[in-house]
Scaffold this motif. Sequence first.
Motif, mmCIF file in Angstrom:
data_model
loop_
_atom_site.group_PDB
_atom_site.id
_atom_site.type_symbol
_atom_site.label_atom_id
_atom_site.label_comp_id
_atom_site.label_asym_id
_atom_site.label_seq_id
_atom_site.Cartn_x
_atom_site.Cartn_y
_atom_site.Cartn_z
ATOM 1 N N UNK A 194 65.068 25.779 65.883
ATOM 2 C CA UNK A 194 63.979 25.930 66.670
ATOM 3 C C UNK A 194 63.101 26.776 66.048
ATOM 4 N N UNK A 195 62.853 26.813 65.008
ATOM 5 C CA UNK A 195 61.931 27.195 63.868
ATOM 6 C C UNK A 195 62.153 26.315 62.793
ATOM 7 N N UNK A 196 61.731 25.320 63.588
ATOM 8 C CA UNK A 196 61.168 24.038 62.782
ATOM 9 C C UNK A 196 60.290 23.893 63.093
ATOM 10 N N UNK A 197 59.366 23.591 61.610
ATOM 11 C CA UNK A 197 57.848 23.362 61.541
ATOM 12 C C UNK A 197 57.129 22.197 61.037
ATOM 13 N N UNK A 198 56.651 21.277 61.559
ATOM 14 C CA UNK A 198 56.308 20.170 59.630
ATOM 15 C C UNK A 198 55.026 21.255 59.102
ATOM 16 N N UNK A 199 55.238 21.622 57.728
ATOM 17 C CA UNK A 199 53.842 22.342 57.752
ATOM 18 C C UNK A 199 52.371 21.335 57.305
ATOM 19 N N UNK A 200 52.993 20.553 56.710
ATOM 20 C CA UNK A 200 51.612 19.614 56.288
ATOM 21 C C UNK A 200 51.769 18.164 57.239
ATOM 22 N N UNK A 201 50.190 18.399 57.124
ATOM 23 C CA UNK A 201 49.643 16.825 58.273
ATOM 24 C C UNK A 201 50.405 15.826 57.238
ATOM 25 N N UNK A 202 50.131 14.821 57.980
ATOM 26 C CA UNK A 202 50.481 13.498 57.335
ATOM 27 C C UNK A 202 49.163 12.851 56.841
ATOM 28 N N UNK A 203 48.990 12.338 55.805
ATOM 29 C CA UNK A 203 47.216 11.763 55.793
ATOM 30 C C UNK A 203 47.491 11.131 55.003
ATOM 31 N N UNK A 204 47.378 9.617 56.551
ATOM 32 C CA UNK A 204 48.058 8.433 56.165
ATOM 33 C C UNK A 204 46.655 7.529 55.453
ATOM 34 N N UNK A 205 45.494 7.647 55.538
ATOM 35 C CA UNK A 205 44.945 7.488 54.680
ATOM 36 C C UNK A 205 45.138 7.305 53.099
ATOM 37 N N UNK A 206 45.479 8.635 52.881
ATOM 38 C CA UNK A 206 45.815 9.197 51.336
ATOM 39 C C UNK A 206 47.397 8.262 50.723
ATOM 40 N N UNK A 207 47.901 7.647 51.966
ATOM 41 C CA UNK A 207 49.218 7.159 51.612
ATOM 42 C C UNK A 207 48.751 6.185 51.201
#
Length: 140
Positions: free
Chosen positions: A121-134
């Motif tokens: 239950x406590x899972x969060x993805x801390x970083x948003x994926x920056x597709x432009x940067x990738x």
Amino acid sequence: MTEKYKILVKYIKDLSSETPDIETYLYVKEYISKYKLGIDISSKALKNKMIEVNTKLKFEDQEKSKKKSYFEIVYSTIVKIDNPIKDKEELQKIILVDVQNDIYPDLEKSLLDVLHNSGYQNIKFSKKVDFESLYQKRFN
């Protein structure tokens, strides 16, 4: 500015959540913070200026632990290209950046729902994926 593409359909094409036994579940629950999110994007041309874009997210242990869970979702998006695109790079950017920015919130929520419903239950993805940067890193 006119949109260069239109999303016709988006859906979960494949979904996997694997935790083999209770010992693994208890171990993973303690160490899931070490799991990493991986992204793979593929596409194939369809008829009538349409493209199928498959975005795969894997959330998995990068260590060599014997006790591990595995989570994967493949999210398929059917895109119609409205105007002729002459430049291959422009099409790549639509698939790898623009479409991903449009679908990622739904895709991330779907994977988080699977994780939460799998007992984490406590899972969060801390970083948003920056597709432009990738995209820039890949092609520069």
